[in-house]
Design a protein around this motif. Structure first.
Motif, PDB file in Angstrom:
ATOM      1  N   GLN C   7      21.362  98.307  39.765  1.00  0.00           N
ATOM      2  CA  GLN C   7      22.492  98.944  39.076  1.00  0.00           C
ATOM      3  C   GLN C   7      22.016 100.073  38.163  1.00  0.00           C
ATOM      4  O   GLN C   7      22.676 101.087  38.031  1.00  0.00           O
ATOM      5  CB  GLN C   7      23.282  97.915  38.249  1.00  0.00           C
ATOM      6  N   ALA C 255      27.768 102.253  35.531  1.00  0.00           N
ATOM      7  CA  ALA C 255      27.274 101.388  36.614  1.00  0.00           C
ATOM      8  C   ALA C 255      27.283  99.936  36.184  1.00  0.00           C
ATOM      9  O   ALA C 255      27.666  99.053  36.952  1.00  0.00           O
ATOM     10  CB  ALA C 255      25.875 101.824  37.030  1.00  0.00           C
ATOM     11  N   SER C 258      30.869  98.634  36.006  1.00  0.00           N
ATOM     12  CA  SER C 258      31.383  98.402  37.361  1.00  0.00           C
ATOM     13  C   SER C 258      30.722  97.192  37.989  1.00  0.00           C
ATOM     14  O   SER C 258      31.370  96.403  38.666  1.00  0.00           O
ATOM     15  CB  SER C 258      31.115  99.618  38.255  1.00  0.00           C
ATOM     16  N   GLY C 259      29.437  97.055  37.777  1.00  0.00           N
ATOM     17  CA  GLY C 259      28.691  96.006  38.456  1.00  0.00           C
ATOM     18  C   GLY C 259      28.938  94.627  37.867  1.00  0.00           C
ATOM     19  O   GLY C 259      28.999  93.642  38.583  1.00  0.00           O
ATOM     20  N   TYR C 260      29.068  94.565  36.542  1.00  0.00           N
ATOM     21  CA  TYR C 260      29.153  93.236  35.925  1.00  0.00           C
ATOM     22  C   TYR C 260      30.541  92.892  35.416  1.00  0.00           C
ATOM     23  O   TYR C 260      30.819  91.768  35.038  1.00  0.00           O
ATOM     24  CB  TYR C 260      28.130  93.124  34.789  1.00  0.00           C
ATOM     25  N   TRP C 261      31.427  93.893  35.353  1.00  0.00           N
ATOM     26  CA  TRP C 261      32.783  93.584  34.907  1.00  0.00           C
ATOM     27  C   TRP C 261      33.724  94.070  35.991  1.00  0.00           C
ATOM     28  O   TRP C 261      33.911  93.388  36.990  1.00  0.00           O
ATOM     29  CB  TRP C 261      33.026  94.240  33.538  1.00  0.00           C
ATOM     30  N   SER C 262      34.296  95.239  35.804  1.00  0.00           N
ATOM     31  CA  SER C 262      35.209  95.719  36.837  1.00  0.00           C
ATOM     32  C   SER C 262      35.281  97.231  36.782  1.00  0.00           C
ATOM     33  O   SER C 262      35.277  97.820  35.699  1.00  0.00           O
ATOM     34  CB  SER C 262      36.597  95.124  36.613  1.00  0.00           C
ATOM     35  N   THR C 263      35.362  97.840  37.959  1.00  0.00           N
ATOM     36  CA  THR C 263      35.429  99.300  38.014  1.00  0.00           C
ATOM     37  C   THR C 263      36.590  99.835  37.210  1.00  0.00           C
ATOM     38  O   THR C 263      36.518 100.914  36.634  1.00  0.00           O
ATOM     39  CB  THR C 263      35.681  99.778  39.458  1.00  0.00           C
TER      40      THR C 263
END
Lengths: 317, 386, 294
Positions: C7, C255, C258-263
């Motif tokens: 990420q 990043a 987006s990767g760990y929560w939400s875009t």
């Protein structure tokens, strides 16, 4: 104001309401397209006058007006749809909500100056929109559909008049003078003992309050609201009206609100080209008349006295 | 004081100015076209209107309808639902059109519905997929004057889910949808429900927003979740970027989507290689050699120097259907046209033979298209099941 | 851990785009304290010129880049001369509003001139994914290119501003326009030169953005432009390495969100970060504190 003046004023206002009301509901002279635009005119006047309080009078370039409109629209729509709250109360509740959002957002950001404030408020407008997209209770990106259509000419007119009168009174109060002082020289006014943060936040959240009213009117006329409706573009639209009308002129803001609505309707066939016209106008006004078409001459009744008889005489027929 | 009186006066003046309208009768058949020509979804509107204009041009070139030329009054609604209503009232009240085409998005279409219903003018949208557009969700009744020529969300998602599980054997799927678009969200919700009902698992679901171009972080997440298939119910421009970034990250699982994928630019953007092992649901005929399709593609290319996408095809069909109904009934009475539209049966459209069901939705066969080295290949055909 | 590194790599590649755009913002702001809202649109024009050079004129990518830099500089200087220069003495509010007007004009003009379709950008440089550590991490040729170009541009800018004669003039203008002109510096020319550099950077960013994300569009500059501005503020606007740092940080933040929560929370988070920075340290991470001149 003397008693007589108040009488003349209120009867004129009543007369305008009556004529349009009759023309719409009784005589059937105003078709549905014109009706939509009359409502738009009211909403735009409220947006322009309220943003002018922040940008024109207090000198704070805020780019998040559409965000507050969204707060008012969503709050009032949820209240009338899900809680059965009466229309007027719901709209006021939406406005109060926007007012508090104004304080929450204003307190930290209004310490910033000029460019930074513009970006920060722009960011907040986007945050409000971004959050709405993520709340499924209010429909996410699809928004709320099926809001009762209650806003009509009468309500729009009442709210518009109230907005103009209240902001006009505020400007002429001691508070308003403090705001204008801050616009003219923030450092100096601070030295004079004016609590600049307090007044900037006050003007900002009052602007938010009225934007909230505009949002409530909007939601209950167009019966559907989406986060996309309150995108940056709407904030820019409001800014265009303020700049065209005059930074620091209520008359100017009212005129610009009406004028932009009228232009939008008249030039509807130009489609996308309208935005090009507005942006060119914006640049030209800034280059040749940076204080806006009406200037910041708030007390410009004199100017109008000169112009009015001629114009009124011609167009009145 | 004087100022406020002045404001009142000017308000009155403005109202009277706004209030002046021009009444004119014309000897043309006036069709209102209310589409998103500017703003965030201008691509949809412009492509649809290209299709509409082509259809009208063809009819006029063939002598018009009953000796009258068809005139399209094309107005831009700026991708804004409120503006769409404003435009609709302008078309109805001032232009006095006998039928209303558009808008493209469900939100704008929903906003126009009351205006056309009040005026009793038929309205057809080529791309508003939300079921509520033609059916009032509160009463469950079909809206008399509202029609659409595109699929609603459920059939495509149902067929897509069945294909994913049965034909591709995917049990663990990820879904990547456009969070700012209700077409995409609608497909996502139905697809998810179908997959779960059939015993599959949705291992990851994410929304992106219309401005996004960087999809690697979310795709990395999908990879970690062990997805065996990724469902991307979105439009081709995003889809192309998502797939090409996924392939670069080494995600080789199949991708599945819906009719929003249908555009030559899908291949132009993503490249043929990246698109292998991807599938989408679409109207049956677009990969067919049916003469209507071939003629349409040829005419469209000649007129606009580009290949039509699904919006253009649906716009063309929408206008063709309306004009055919007007010609057939020989009437310019909106009510007569509305009734004849509702009775449409087996109309030979570019996007498939079209029959309206009781909800004013088209019954069309759904095809699964597979991308093979940049070409659309018919994989399987599934009859509508709703 | 592996995912985290992946990420961060994703974030760095996005961040180098922001950094490249932010350099242009910071350059102009550093010299004349103006947020050039139209920078995103200069980028868009650069991208379209690049597209026409490659797709229509058949030039190679280097010639396309040069032509695109040339045209964008011309547009940038024209904008400055026509719209910003007459307002140099007016309040900042007017200039800012003009800049917003310029941005709206170019966006909407672009929609009319170039149409509303997404145009596929010819992939003149092959996209080669390099798989590292047995495919655990992937870096593409385009990402390396953009990363390298943004570092190179930063160094070049540092050199120009810090070690050349024109750079010295730029610093002098930034510090005090009147004093600079008394010292015999042609302030107009220095400002125009600043816009040439800023716009050229925008053009490079535009062409690379087109190459990297495969499409161009009249509104392509707006969101990245806004984000890049946030990046510039984050790092300290007017500070060249700050734009770089801010860009990379912003990319990594996006990043990770987006990767760990939400875009969908990515954009709100970005603006929250901006506001927090503005409140805690308005001059940005690498900025120096200056008191306001009265």
């Amino acid at each position: 104001m003397t008693k007589k003046q108040i009488l003349v004023l209120s009867s004129t206002l009543f007369f305008v309401w009556f004529v349009v009301y009759m023309a719409t509901d009784v005589w059937g002279l105003i078709n549905s397209f014109q009706q939509v635009n009359i409502i738009w005119a009211g909403i735009n006047v409220i947006l322009a006058v309220s943003l002018n309080l922040v940008v024109g009078f207090t000198g704070q370039l805020a780019l998040g007006h559409a965000g507050f409109m969204a707060v008012g629209a969503y709050t009032s729509a949820v209240l009338t749809m899900h809680f059965g709250i009466p229309y007027v109360l719901a709209i006021l509740a939406g406005a109060v909500m926007a007012f508090f959002m104004g304080i929450v957002i204003g307190l930290p950001t209004l310490r910033l100056r000029g460019d930074y404030l513009a970006i920060a408020t722009l960011g907040f407008g986007e945050i409000i929109r971004g959050v709405l997209v993520n709340i499924d209770y209010v429909g996410g990106a699809a928004g709320i559909n099926g809001i009762a259509k209650i806003t009509n000419w009468t309500w729009t007119y009442i709210f518009t008049i109230i907005t103009v009168v209240l902001i006009n009174n505020f400007i002429h109060s001691l508070h308003g003078k403090a705001c204008i002082t801050i616009r003219d020289d923030e450092v100096a006014s601070e030295l004079m003992g004016i609590n600049t943060t307090y007044y900037k936040t006050l003007a900002f959240s009052m602007g938010a309050f009225f934007a909230g009213i505009a949002g409530g009117l909007y939601a209950h006329y167009f019966f559907m609201i989406q986060p996309a409706t309150f995108a940056l573009q709407k904030s820019f639209d409001a800014l265009v009206m303020v700049v065209l009308g005059g930074l620091g002129s209520i008359t100017g803001a009212v005129l610009a609100g009406l004028g932009v609505t009228f232009m939008n309707a008249a030039l509807i066939e130009l489609g996308a080209f309208r935005m090009v016209i507005y942006s060119v106008l914006l640049i030209l006004v800034m280059m040749f008349r940076p204080q806006g078409l009406m200037g910041n001459k708030e007390f410009s009744a004199r100017v109008f006295d000169r112009i009015l008889p001629k114009r009124g005489g011609k167009d009145d027929v | 004081m004087k100022r406020i009186m002045l404001i009142a006066f000017i308000a009155l003046l403005a109202v009277s100015l706004i209030g002046c309208s021009s009444e004119e009768t014309s000897d043309t058949i006036k069709i209102g076209v209310n589409y998103e020509l500017s703003g965030p979804v201008a691509t949809y509107g412009n492509n649809t209107v290209d299709g509409i204009k082509l259809a009208i041009q063809e009819v006029n070139d063939a002598g018009g309808i009953n000796g009258k030329m068809v005139e399209a009054v094309i107005l831009d609604n700026k991708s804004d639902p409120a503006e769409a209503l404003s435009v609709a009232t302008k078309l109805i009240a001032e232009e006095q059109v006998i039928a209303h085409l558009g808008p493209a998005t469900s939100g704008a279409a929903l906003n126009v519905v009351p205006a056309v219903t009040d005026a009793k003018i038929p309205m057809i949208s080529g791309s508003a997929t939300n079921p509520d557009v033609t059916v009032d969700p509160a009463t469950g009744e079909t809206r008399e004057y509202v029609f659409r020529t595109c699929f609603t969300d459920p059939p495509q998602a149902i067929v897509g889910a069945a294909f994913a599980m049965d034909n591709l054997g995917a049990k663990k799927v990820a879904i990547y949808y456009d969070n700012t678009n209700d077409y995409s969200k609608g497909l996502y919700q139905v697809f998810k429900a179908e997959i779960e009902a059939a015993g599959g698992v949705v291992v990851a679901e994410e929304g992106f927003s219309a401005d996004d171009q960087e999809f690697r972080p979310t795709l990395t997440k999908f990879k970690d979740a062990g997805a065996e298939l990724v469902y991307v119910p979105a439009y081709y421009e995003k889809v192309a970027k998502i797939i090409s970034q996924a392939r670069e990250l080494g995600i080789d699982v199949p991708f599945l989507g819906a009719d929003g994928w249908d555009s030559p630019d899908l291949v132009a953007i993503a490249g043929a290689a990246a698109l292998n092992n991807t599938y989408f649901t679409n109207h049956y005929s677009s990969s067919d050699d049916a003469p209507e399709v071939a003629d349409f593609v040829k005419a469209f290319q000649a007129a606009y120097d580009k290949t039509p996408d699904s919006f253009a095809a649906l716009g063309y069909d929408t206008a063709k259907l309306l004009l055919a109904v007007i010609a057939e009934t020989g009437s310019e009475d909106p009510q007569v046209i509305t009734d004849a539209l509702a009775a449409t049966k087996d109309f030979p459209a570019v996007t498939g033979t079209l029959t309206f069901d009781e909800f004013h939705n088209p019954i069309k066969e759904i095809a699964i298209i597979e991308m093979v080295d940049g070409a659309q290949v018919l994989n399987t055909k599934i009859a509508p099941s709703n | 851990m592996e995912t985290l590194i992946a990420q961060i790599l994703n974030g760095l590649s996005l961040g180098s785009i922001y950094a490249l755009i932010a350099l242009g913002y910071t350059m102009v702001y550093g010299i004349i304290q103006l947020i050039n809202f139209a920078h995103g649109e200069i980028l868009m024009i650069g991208a379209y010129v690049g597209y026409f050079s490659v797709a229509v004129l058949g030039l190679n990518i280097y010639m396309a880049l040069l032509l695109s830099m040339f045209v964008s500089s011309l547009v940038g200087v024209l904008i400055e001369r026509i719209a910003y220069k007459p307002l140099r003495k007016s309040g900042r509010l007017s200039v800012l509003i003009t800049a917003i007007g310029m941005s709206l004009l170019l966006q909407n003009g672009g929609l009319i001139v170039f149409g509303t379709d997404f145009v596929p950008f010819p992939q003149v440089i092959e996209r080669i994914p390099y798989r590292l550590f047995g495919g655990r991490f992937v870096v593409t040729s385009h990402q390396i290119l953009i990363f390298a170009v943004s570092i190179l541009m930063m160094l070049l800018l540092q050199y120009i501003v810090g070690y050349t004669k024109i750079g010295m003039a730029m610093r002098a203008v930034s510090y005090d326009k009147e004093a600079a002109s008394l010292m015999g510096i042609n302030v107009d020319n220095v400002i125009s030169f600043t816009f040439v550099i800023g716009s050229s950077l925008g053009a490079v960013a535009g062409v690379l953005l087109g190459l990297y994300y495969q499409t161009i569009h009249p509104l392509m500059g707006f969101m990245p432009g806004l984000k890049a501005f946030v990046a510039a503020v984050l790092g300290g606007i007017g500070v060249i390495p700050g734009a770089m740092l801010g860009g990379f940080l912003l990319g990594i933040i996006e990043a990770l969100v987006s990767g760990y929560w939400s875009t969908t929370y990515k954009d709100p988070v970005v603006f929250v970060v901006l506001i927090v920075i503005l409140i805690v340290k308005p001059t940005g991470l690498l900025g120096k504190n200056t008191s306001e001149k009265v």
